[in-house]
Motif scaffolding. Structure first.
Motif, PDB file in Angstrom:
ATOM      1  N   UNK A   1      20.007  -3.907  13.945  1.00 22.66           N
ATOM      2  CA  UNK A   1      18.662  -3.016  13.476  1.00 22.66           C
ATOM      3  C   UNK A   1      17.742  -4.324  12.398  1.00 22.66           C
ATOM      4  N   UNK A   2      16.435  -4.779  13.037  1.00 23.38           N
ATOM      5  CA  UNK A   2      15.201  -5.058  12.433  1.00 23.38           C
ATOM      6  C   UNK A   2      14.994  -3.699  11.247  1.00 23.38           C
ATOM      7  N   UNK A   3      14.738  -4.172   9.685  1.00 24.81           N
ATOM      8  CA  UNK A   3      14.152  -3.227   9.439  1.00 24.81           C
ATOM      9  C   UNK A   3      12.692  -4.260   9.195  1.00 24.81           C
ATOM     10  N   UNK A   4      11.472  -3.671   9.513  1.00 22.55           N
ATOM     11  CA  UNK A   4      10.288  -3.732   9.139  1.00 22.55           C
ATOM     12  C   UNK A   4      10.277  -3.001   8.460  1.00 22.55           C
ATOM     13  N   UNK A   5       8.839  -3.195   7.062  1.00 22.67           N
ATOM     14  CA  UNK A   5       8.236  -2.805   6.666  1.00 22.67           C
ATOM     15  C   UNK A   5       6.960  -3.040   6.774  1.00 22.67           C
ATOM     16  N   UNK A   6       5.539  -1.794   7.180  1.00 28.26           N
ATOM     17  CA  UNK A   6       4.127  -2.459   7.506  1.00 28.26           C
ATOM     18  C   UNK A   6       3.624  -1.926   6.088  1.00 28.26           C
ATOM     19  N   UNK A   7       2.622  -2.873   5.662  1.00 25.45           N
ATOM     20  CA  UNK A   7       1.807  -2.623   4.669  1.00 25.45           C
ATOM     21  C   UNK A   7       0.593  -1.533   4.908  1.00 25.45           C
ATOM     22  N   UNK A   8      -0.236  -1.321   3.690  1.00 26.31           N
ATOM     23  CA  UNK A   8      -1.049  -1.197   4.472  1.00 26.31           C
ATOM     24  C   UNK A   8      -2.325  -1.260   3.279  1.00 26.31           C
ATOM     25  N   UNK A   9      -3.354  -1.298   3.253  1.00 31.63           N
ATOM     26  CA  UNK A   9      -4.319  -1.412   2.105  1.00 31.63           C
ATOM     27  C   UNK A   9      -5.099  -0.244   1.961  1.00 31.63           C
ATOM     28  N   UNK A  10      -5.134  -0.011   3.104  1.00 33.92           N
ATOM     29  CA  UNK A  10      -5.392   1.812   3.226  1.00 33.92           C
ATOM     30  C   UNK A  10      -4.298   3.319   2.241  1.00 33.92           C
ATOM     31  N   UNK A  11      -4.755   4.107   1.817  1.00 37.12           N
ATOM     32  CA  UNK A  11      -4.168   4.992   1.176  1.00 37.12           C
ATOM     33  C   UNK A  11      -3.497   5.453   2.453  1.00 37.12           C
ATOM     34  N   UNK A  12      -2.303   5.847   2.013  1.00 38.86           N
ATOM     35  CA  UNK A  12      -1.659   6.786   3.653  1.00 38.86           C
ATOM     36  C   UNK A  12      -1.170   8.848   2.548  1.00 38.86           C
ATOM     37  N   UNK A  13      -1.843   9.378   2.657  1.00 38.71           N
ATOM     38  CA  UNK A  13      -2.204  10.637   2.260  1.00 38.71           C
ATOM     39  C   UNK A  13      -0.749  11.157   2.143  1.00 38.71           C
ATOM     40  N   UNK A  14      -0.961  11.518   0.931  1.00 39.84           N
ATOM     41  CA  UNK A  14       0.291  12.571   0.605  1.00 39.84           C
ATOM     42  C   UNK A  14       0.194  13.941   0.036  1.00 39.84           C
ATOM     43  N   UNK A  15       0.753  14.857   0.014  1.00 42.25           N
ATOM     44  CA  UNK A  15       0.872  16.612  -0.037  1.00 42.25           C
ATOM     45  C   UNK A  15       0.905  16.504  -1.474  1.00 42.25           C
ATOM     46  N   UNK A  16       0.354  16.991  -2.399  1.00 35.43           N
ATOM     47  CA  UNK A  16       0.491  16.339  -4.223  1.00 35.43           C
ATOM     48  C   UNK A  16       1.706  17.455  -4.510  1.00 35.43           C
ATOM     49  N   UNK A  17       2.052  18.833  -3.897  1.00 29.44           N
ATOM     50  CA  UNK A  17       3.132  18.602  -4.281  1.00 29.44           C
ATOM     51  C   UNK A  17       4.621  18.398  -3.721  1.00 29.44           C
TER      52      UNK A  17
END
Length: 223
Positions: A133-149
């Motif tokens: 299993x290849x485990x990759x990480x996708x890094x982004x400059x933009x926000x990955x919006x999260x639910x505040x709760x």
């Protein structure tokens, strides 16, 4: 009368050859939480790597907190990140300047609009999973919006991630051998740079080299 049991080793000596035992707990292991102490104090021989069906089940059930590293790999990871903080000031500085080599973090456009706002690298210290299993990480400059709760990504950004993953990977691998997830806030080891995870089962080596631009994880580079 049976022999008395040998005293249990301190967690910081487990999986270390006896001729390399330190005389006291190393600095990089002193302030660990109970979970990491328990993992590092377990013999590698007792650990069974997760097979692909188990990995898929964990992700699909949203129980990604069940992922953890092989005990000796977790020890190496803690030693490595401890050294990074001494040398670079923070893990984030190392990630941005050395791994991503981004001069600035301002995105060029909307999420997934520009390739320059995204970088695909190996997870430097992957979990204890099947080595196919290849485990990759996708890094982004933009926000990955999260639910505040909940601290989890919103349905909107989840849909955008899924569309990107399908477009980027599905044409080159069996869709059943592809899965992605985003750690919720409490599980993230790097908070300042947005990222999510992709796992590929039995992916073609040439494709992995192409998609990561020949990247090599740090765990394969350091002793």
């Amino acid at each position: 009368m049976p022999e008395s049991a040998s005293p249990a080793l301190p967690f910081w000596l487990v999986n270390v050859p006896q001729d390399q035992w330190p005389t006291e707990c190393p600095d990089f292991l002193r302030d660990l939480g109970d979970k990491d102490r328990r993992i590092i104090g377990s013999p590698d021989s007792d650990y069974t790597r997760l097979a692909w069906p188990q990995v898929k089940g964990i992700v699909e059930s949203g129980q990604v907190d069940r992922f953890h590293r092989v005990p000796s790999d977790l020890r190496r990871y803690r030693q490595f990140t401890f050294g990074l903080v001494q040398e670079y000031g923070s893990i984030m500085n190392f990630i941005v300047n050395e791994r991503l080599q981004w001069k600035e973090l301002k995105p060029k456009g909307a999420p997934f609009e520009y390739p320059e706002d995204i970088k695909i690298l190996y997870n430097d210290w992957p979990y204890g999973i099947d080595e196919d299993i290849a485990h990759l990480v996708i890094w982004t400059k933009f926000e990955l919006e999260e639910d505040a709760v909940t601290g989890r990504i919103t349905p909107k950004i989840a849909k955008e991630i899924d569309d990107y993953v399908r477009k980027t990977f599905a044409a080159r691998i069996n869709p059943d051998h592809l899965i992605w997830f985003s750690n919720w806030r409490a599980l993230k080891s790097v908070h300042a740079v947005e990222h999510f995870h992709v796992m590929l089962y039995r992916a073609d080596a040439a494709f992995l080299k192409e998609i990561t631009n020949g990247d090599i994880p740090m765990s394969a580079k350091v002793a």
